[in-house]
Structure formats: C-alpha cells, structure tokens
Design an enzyme around this catalytic site. Structure first.
Site, PDB file in Angstrom:
ATOM      1  N   GLY A 252       0.859  -1.084   0.054  1.00 32.34           N
ATOM      2  CA  GLY A 252      -0.037   0.034   0.093  1.00 32.34           C
ATOM      3  C   GLY A 252       0.883   1.285   0.043  1.00 32.34           C
ATOM      4  O   GLY A 252       0.430   2.217  -0.782  1.00 32.34           O
ATOM      5  N   ASP A 253       1.878   1.193   0.626  1.00 27.60           N
ATOM      6  CA  ASP A 253       2.965   2.389   0.732  1.00 27.60           C
ATOM      7  C   ASP A 253       3.283   2.601  -0.617  1.00 27.60           C
ATOM      8  O   ASP A 253       3.686   4.063  -1.042  1.00 27.60           O
ATOM      9  CB  ASP A 253       3.949   2.105   1.747  1.00 27.60           C
ATOM     10  CG  ASP A 253       3.625   1.779   3.132  1.00 27.60           C
ATOM     11  OD1 ASP A 253       2.385   2.177   3.603  1.00 27.60           O
ATOM     12  OD2 ASP A 253       4.228   0.832   3.845  1.00 27.60           O
TER      13      ASP A 253
END
Length: 311
Positions: A252-253
């Site tokens: 997600g980052d």
C-alpha cells in the site's frame, strides 16, 4: 518538495520460518531488519523512482541511530524530532511452507506535549506552496486522534497538496479537512462506512459519497482483487495480476508513492492506476519491507494494462 510524515516509525523485523506453529519452539531460516513506518516506506520507494523527499516524524531510543544511518545510506533527507521514549519494533513472521504472513505490531512510544509542539513547528516551517505532503500510518496513543486533520489544515494553508493514508478515526477526522487524495484499502473503507464493501460496485458507491465531501482523488487497494481509482472525471478498475508473493508489507505504501510519482509526472487517471497497481504487484514479490524499483514496476505494467477498464 515532497514531505513524508511518519508519526510512529518502526524497525521492521522479519522472521522467515518454514513451518510456523503456535505454542512451540520455532526456528528461523532467515531474518532481516528494515526501517519502516508507512511514510518512511513511501520515501524509500520515491528514492528508487528518482524523486527526493524529506522524511519527518519522531525517533528515539535504541533504533534512532540505525534509522538515521540507513536513511543517510539511501540518500533520503530526514529531520526527525528526537524523543525520550524508544521507537517501536514490528515483527513480521513469514511462513514459507503455508504461505501465511503474520504481523505483530507494537503500539509505539509516548510523545510528550513539548515533543509534539516541536514537531508541529518543524512541519509548519517545512510546508510551502506546491509541496506534496504524505500523511500515512498509525500514531502513538499519546497523540490526538485529529492530528492528521490538523496537519492537513496547516499544509493546505501553505498551498501544499496532501495525500492521506490512514484508517479508523484517523481517516474519518482527516477527511473533514478535505485532503487532495486518499489511499484506503477496501477493509479500511468498510470500517469507515461500517459495512462490508466486498465488490467494486459497493466500493465505488462509497467513494462517491466521499467525493461529495470535496475529495476528488481516491485510490482504493483491494489486495489480490486489484485496485480502483476514482477521480472527479473518471473511474478505473484494475484487476489483480498473479505474481509470486514474498511479503505483503509495504504494498500500500508503494501505491501511495505511485500517487506522488503520478502527480510529479502529470499522469492521467488511467496511467496513475496502471502505475500504482504495478507498484503494488512489484512490492509483494520482494522480501521484508524492501522498496520496489522503477524497473521492477515497469516489468508489471504490460500485465496491468491488459487488466484495466473504465467503469
């Protein structure tokens, strides 16, 4: 300038165990340490994409020197507030035989009012017109739940764009200040609306409600199911692509980093999602919280292009 904010960084300790069993002695086949925290992970990915950023937040205790040494080694600018308490350790257990991934995350250090005030002063000083500010991850329990709303308000008053990646109260409170973009996953979105959003149609409907609040750019990651990108003009859905999974941490980052990359390089909505999905896919093929590289993302692009559609 790109500013990444990590209010609760962590040293990520990854244990590789071939057949992890509860309630007994387990022996590792490998072990690795990675500096982490969502904002730090974004800075790591951006550096691999040739984009400089300033990483800020709080650091203290045993891991402070290790963090700063690793950031220096990677050529990432940083200016963390020194705190009395110790930066946490997050432990990841990777069971390679059963393909099971377990995260054990510590709560984080106590942040004093003086330390928070020092951070706010630094943050206010660093934000300026045209900046992109990434606010992501959880926070220590000693910080106010509306901290992201406060930071979004400050950044916007300086003319900066903000990207928010948070969950629960942090996300709900941050939305009130109308960030430029948000990056929830489908579980965080379900929590926000207190209902199970288990398909693309429901996710888009919920995002339309968020857009009515004045937030026009919403990237929703759905793990192996794919991702949705909703903007003021168009909505796109990219199906997940099959890749060998070594770690889901940081995927997600990397997609948040993709949003920054897309803004810097003026990509349209479709190509933003293509790039973001490529980032997520590339990241899960890597061990620990290793940051994906541009060539690794580019190797995924063709597959993503074959699985994207406007909805």
């Amino acid at each position: 300038m790109i500013i990444t904010v990590t209010l609760n960084p962590a040293m990520d300790k990854t244990l590789i165990i071939d057949d992890f069993k509860l309630g007994t002695v387990n022996r590792t086949s490998d072990i690795r340490y990675d500096i982490g925290g969502k904002g730090v992970n974004v800075s790591k990915v951006l550096k691999n994409f040739g984009i400089d950023s300033l990483a800020i937040g709080f650091l203290g205790g045993t891991w402070k020197v290790s963090f700063e040494h690793e950031l220096d080694k990677r050529g990432i600018n940083h200016q963390f507030i020194d705190i009395n308490a110790s930066t946490r350790t997050n432990t990841k257990v990777v069971d390679t035989k059963n393909n099971i991934y377990t995260d054990i995350n510590e709560a984080g250090p106590e942040i004093s009012k003086a330390e928070l005030d020092e951070f706010i002063a630094l943050y206010t000083e660093k934000c300026s017109e045209g900046d992109i500010v990434v606010l992501s991850g959880g926070i220590p329990s000693s910080l106010p739940k509306d901290i992201y709303g406060t930071l979004i308000s400050i950044a916007k008053s300086k003319g900066a764009l903000t990207i928010l990646d948070a969950e629960g109260e942090l996300l709900a409170n941050g939305l009130k200040e109308k960030p430029f973009a948000i990056k929830p996953n489908n579980h965080e979105l379900s929590l926000l609306f207190n209902e199970e959003l288990d398909n693309v149609e429901k996710i888009i409907e919920s995002c339309d409600k968020i857009r009515e609040q004045g937030i026009d750019n919403i990237l929703v990651s759905m793990g192996s199911e794919g991702a949705v990108y909703i903007t003021k003009e168009k909505t796109f859905f990219a199906k997940g692509i099959k890749v060998p999974v070594r770690s889901t941490v940081g995927a997600g980052d990397s997609m948040v980093a993709a949003l920054v990359y897309s803004i810097v390089n003026k990509l349209d909505a479709k190509n933003t999602l293509i790039f973001a999905q490529g980032c997520g896919a590339a990241t899960v093929t890597l061990e620990g919280t290793e940051a994906c590289k541009l060539e690794q993302v580019e190797s995924m692009i063709l597959k993503v292009k074959e699985n994207i559609e406007e909805v």
